[in-house]
Design a protein around this motif. Structure first.
Motif, PDB file in Angstrom:
ATOM      1  N   ASP A 173       0.879  -1.265  -0.043  1.00 33.90           N
ATOM      2  CA  ASP A 173      -0.042  -0.028   0.158  1.00 33.90           C
ATOM      3  C   ASP A 173       0.934   1.390   0.092  1.00 33.90           C
ATOM      4  O   ASP A 173       0.449   2.339   0.399  1.00 33.90           O
ATOM      5  CB  ASP A 173      -1.025   0.281   1.377  1.00 33.90           C
ATOM      6  N   GLN A 174       2.108   1.038  -0.468  1.00 34.16           N
ATOM      7  CA  GLN A 174       2.856   2.284  -0.415  1.00 34.16           C
ATOM      8  C   GLN A 174       2.614   3.130  -1.616  1.00 34.16           C
ATOM      9  O   GLN A 174       2.341   2.424  -2.817  1.00 34.16           O
ATOM     10  CB  GLN A 174       4.497   1.972  -0.324  1.00 34.16           C
ATOM     11  N   PRO A 175       2.623   4.354  -1.510  1.00 33.53           N
ATOM     12  CA  PRO A 175       2.302   5.204  -2.792  1.00 33.53           C
ATOM     13  C   PRO A 175       3.184   4.971  -3.816  1.00 33.53           C
ATOM     14  O   PRO A 175       4.667   5.062  -3.830  1.00 33.53           O
ATOM     15  CB  PRO A 175       2.468   6.892  -2.148  1.00 33.53           C
ATOM     16  N   VAL A 176       2.819   4.977  -5.276  1.00 26.89           N
ATOM     17  CA  VAL A 176       3.526   4.563  -6.404  1.00 26.89           C
ATOM     18  C   VAL A 176       3.541   6.032  -7.398  1.00 26.89           C
ATOM     19  O   VAL A 176       2.727   6.480  -7.543  1.00 26.89           O
ATOM     20  CB  VAL A 176       2.863   3.428  -6.828  1.00 26.89           C
ATOM     21  N   TYR A 177       4.933   6.280  -7.474  1.00 22.36           N
ATOM     22  CA  TYR A 177       4.872   7.527  -8.358  1.00 22.36           C
ATOM     23  C   TYR A 177       4.982   6.924  -9.847  1.00 22.36           C
ATOM     24  O   TYR A 177       5.869   6.067 -10.177  1.00 22.36           O
ATOM     25  CB  TYR A 177       6.440   8.551  -8.335  1.00 22.36           C
ATOM     26  N   ILE A 178       4.186   7.312 -10.763  1.00 22.82           N
ATOM     27  CA  ILE A 178       4.238   7.053 -12.363  1.00 22.82           C
ATOM     28  C   ILE A 178       4.689   8.222 -12.994  1.00 22.82           C
ATOM     29  O   ILE A 178       3.993   9.324 -13.096  1.00 22.82           O
ATOM     30  CB  ILE A 178       2.574   6.778 -12.732  1.00 22.82           C
ATOM     31  N   PRO A 179       5.967   8.014 -13.644  1.00 25.14           N
ATOM     32  CA  PRO A 179       6.595   9.183 -14.323  1.00 25.14           C
ATOM     33  C   PRO A 179       5.924   9.610 -15.376  1.00 25.14           C
ATOM     34  O   PRO A 179       5.668  10.945 -15.839  1.00 25.14           O
ATOM     35  CB  PRO A 179       7.851   8.687 -14.991  1.00 25.14           C
ATOM     36  N   THR A 187       1.487  10.832  -8.260  1.00 21.60           N
ATOM     37  CA  THR A 187       1.793   9.518  -7.219  1.00 21.60           C
ATOM     38  C   THR A 187       0.383   8.953  -6.765  1.00 21.60           C
ATOM     39  O   THR A 187      -0.487   9.791  -6.569  1.00 21.60           O
ATOM     40  CB  THR A 187       2.307  10.079  -5.917  1.00 21.60           C
ATOM     41  N   LEU A 188       0.137   7.455  -6.870  1.00 25.13           N
ATOM     42  CA  LEU A 188      -1.073   7.154  -6.848  1.00 25.13           C
ATOM     43  C   LEU A 188      -0.934   6.257  -5.345  1.00 25.13           C
ATOM     44  O   LEU A 188       0.126   5.526  -5.141  1.00 25.13           O
ATOM     45  CB  LEU A 188      -1.073   6.229  -8.027  1.00 25.13           C
ATOM     46  N   GLN A 189      -2.154   6.216  -4.986  1.00 23.11           N
ATOM     47  CA  GLN A 189      -2.282   5.280  -3.537  1.00 23.11           C
ATOM     48  C   GLN A 189      -2.811   4.087  -4.013  1.00 23.11           C
ATOM     49  O   GLN A 189      -4.103   3.898  -4.319  1.00 23.11           O
ATOM     50  CB  GLN A 189      -3.166   6.066  -2.728  1.00 23.11           C
ATOM     51  N   PRO A 190      -2.178   2.996  -3.734  1.00 25.61           N
ATOM     52  CA  PRO A 190      -2.785   1.506  -3.992  1.00 25.61           C
ATOM     53  C   PRO A 190      -4.000   1.203  -3.071  1.00 25.61           C
ATOM     54  O   PRO A 190      -3.629   1.489  -1.762  1.00 25.61           O
ATOM     55  CB  PRO A 190      -1.683   0.771  -3.954  1.00 25.61           C
ATOM     56  N   LEU A 191      -4.790   0.614  -3.616  1.00 24.42           N
ATOM     57  CA  LEU A 191      -5.854  -0.071  -2.839  1.00 24.42           C
ATOM     58  C   LEU A 191      -6.495  -1.315  -3.101  1.00 24.42           C
ATOM     59  O   LEU A 191      -6.275  -1.970  -4.515  1.00 24.42           O
ATOM     60  CB  LEU A 191      -7.377   0.782  -3.048  1.00 24.42           C
ATOM     61  N   LYS A 192      -6.645  -2.013  -2.321  1.00 24.43           N
ATOM     62  CA  LYS A 192      -6.746  -3.733  -2.303  1.00 24.43           C
ATOM     63  C   LYS A 192      -8.135  -3.697  -3.440  1.00 24.43           C
ATOM     64  O   LYS A 192      -9.171  -3.096  -2.995  1.00 24.43           O
ATOM     65  CB  LYS A 192      -6.880  -4.341  -1.076  1.00 24.43           C
ATOM     66  N   PHE A 193      -7.997  -4.635  -4.038  1.00 24.53           N
ATOM     67  CA  PHE A 193      -9.221  -5.046  -4.833  1.00 24.53           C
ATOM     68  C   PHE A 193      -9.620  -4.049  -6.111  1.00 24.53           C
ATOM     69  O   PHE A 193     -10.636  -4.125  -6.457  1.00 24.53           O
ATOM     70  CB  PHE A 193     -10.513  -5.424  -4.098  1.00 24.53           C
TER      71      PHE A 193
END
Length: 351
Positions: free
Chosen positions: A216-222, A227-233
Motif C-alpha cells: 500500500d505504499q504510494p507509487v509514482y508514475i513518471p 503519485t497514486l495510492q494503491p488500494l486492495k481489490f
C-alpha cells in the motif's frame, strides 16, 4: 425501486449527445495529425487506436474505442473538421439533454475533470471512479438515482504498472501541472496522492491504483507525473473500462469510467475494508451498490451474474468480502428482496 427512469425524450437526447461528444473528442484528438488507425486484440476483444509519432519520433497511440459500429463510424469520419458551428451544435445538444431532465455534475467538479481531460489524463489511461462515476451511470443507463449521489471529493484511478488495459498507451501527461494550472488552491498532501483545498477541506482530489509489489505504499508514475495510492481489490473496477459523457452546463466531457457491474460489486467488496472512522463512506458504498444492483437485476441480470461468478472465483479473500458486503446490503435494504432476486438470476443464468 431505488431509481426512476428518464423520459424517452431525455434518453434519446443523451444518446445523441454522447455519440456526438465522443466523435468530437476523437476528431479533436487526431485532427490534422499525420497517422493512422491500428487495432489490438486485448483479452479476446478488438480495440482501435490512432497512432502517430511524437516530435521525438516515438510512436504514440490514442484510444478510439472497441471494434463496434460507433467506432467504425468515427474512423470513417475522422478527417472531417470541427468548425465553430459544430461546437455550438454540441452545446445545444447538451442544453437540450439537461432541459429534458438528464443529470449534470457541479460546475467546480466539472472544471477539474475538464482540465485533466484537456491535458490527456484520460487518454493516458486515467479513469474517473467514486461517486462521479456513479453519477455518470445515470444518463448512460437512462435513470436518476434515488440515493447515494452526494459527494464533495473527486476520485481518479490509473492501473499503473500492474494491469494491461485496452486504453493504456504511451502518452505522457503532466497531471500535477494540470491541477496547478486550475489555480483553485489545490495542494498535495505529504503522500502526494491527494490534493486538498484549504478553503474547502472536503473537496479533495484522490488518485488511486491497484496494489502491487510495494503493497500500500504510494507509487509514482513518471508518465503521469503523479503519485497514486494503491488500494486492495481496485483492479476489479479498472478492468475493461468504458467511455461515457458527463454533462456540465453546456460542456460535455468524455471520460473513462468502470463498467457499472464492476463498480457495484467493488463497492460491496470495499465496504468491509473501511475503518470505523469511515462509516459514512461505507454506508455510501452500500447505497450506491444497491442502486446499481437494483437496476442491473431488473435490466441486465445475465451480465451481473457473469461478474458475480467471476469475483467468486478469484479466491477466498474476494468471496469473503463480497459476501460481507452483500450481507450489509440485504440488511440495509430489506424491502428490495435482493437475496431472492440474485438467487433467481444466478439460477436462470446457469448453463
Amino acid at each position: 425501486m431505488l431509481y426512476s427512469e428518464l423520459s424517452a425524450a431525455a434518453q434519446a437526447a443523451y444518446a445523441g449527445l454522447d455519440n456526438a461528444a465522443k466523435e468530437a473528442e476523437t476528431r479533436r484528438s487526431i485532427a490534422d495529425v499525420p497517422g493512422g488507425f491500428v487495432s489490438k486484440l486485448v483479452k479476446g476483444r478488438v480495440y482501435w487506436y490512432y497512432q502517430r509519432k511524437d516530435p521525438g519520433g516515438a510512436p504514440q497511440q490514442f484510444f478510439v474505442g472497441p471494434d463496434d459500429t460507433a467506432t467504425q463510424t468515427l474512423m470513417q469520419r475522422h478527417t472531417a473538421s470541427q468548425p465553430q458551428e459544430a461546437r455550438a451544435a454540441l452545446q445545444r445538444l447538451t442544453r437540450s439533454a439537461l432541459a429534458l431532465g438528464c443529470a449534470d455534475i457541479p460546475i467546480k467538479h466539472g472544471r477539474v475533470i475538464g482540465r485533466l481531460l484537456e491535458h490527456g489524463f484520460f487518454k493516458a489511461g486515467g479513469i474517473l471512479v467514486g461517486t462521479h462515476a456513479f453519477l455518470a451511470y445515470q444518463n448512460m443507463l437512462g435513470v436518476l438515482w434515488g440515493a447515494g449521489a452526494f459527494t464533495l471529493d473527486l476520485d481518479f484511478a490509473h492501473a499503473g504498472r500492474k494491469l494491461t488495459l485496452a486504453i493504456a498507451s504511451n502518452v505522457r501527461v503532466d497531471t500535477t501541472s494540470a491541477i496547478e494550472s486550475l489555480e483553485m488552491g489545490f495542494v498535495p498532501v505529504v503522500s502526494k496522492t491527494t490534493f486538498k483545498k484549504a478553503d474547502e477541506p472536503d473537496f479533495d482530489l484522490d488518485f488511486l491504483t491497484t496494489v502491487g509489489r510495494t503493497g500500500d505504499q504510494p507509487v509514482y508514475i513518471p508518465a503521469l507525473n503523479l503519485t497514486l495510492q494503491p488500494l486492495k481489490f481496485m483492479e476489479l473496477s479498472l478492468e475493461d473500462p468504458l467511455r461515457t459523457t458527463l454533462l456540465v452546463r453546456a460542456n460535455p466531457l468524455v471520460v473513462n469510467v468502470p463498467q457499472p457491474e464492476r463498480f457495484a460489486l467493488h463497492k460491496l467488496i470495499v465496504h468491509g475494508e473501511r475503518s470505523t472512522s469511515q462509516r459514512t463512506k461505507a454506508n455510501k458504498d452500500v447505497t450506491q451498490a444497491a442502486c446499481l444492483l437494483d437496476y442491473l437485476l431488473e435490466n441486465d441480470a445475465d451480465l451481473l451474474c457473469e461478474r458475480w461468478n467471476d469475483v467468486m472465483s478469484r479466491g477466498p479473500g474476494w468471496r469473503q468480502r463480497l459476501q460481507q458486503g452483500w450481507t450489509a446490503l440485504v440488511k440495509a435494504f430489506p424491502s428490495q428482496n435482493f437475496d431472492d432476486r440474485l438467487q433467481a438470476a444466478l439460477t436462470n443464468s446457469s448453463p
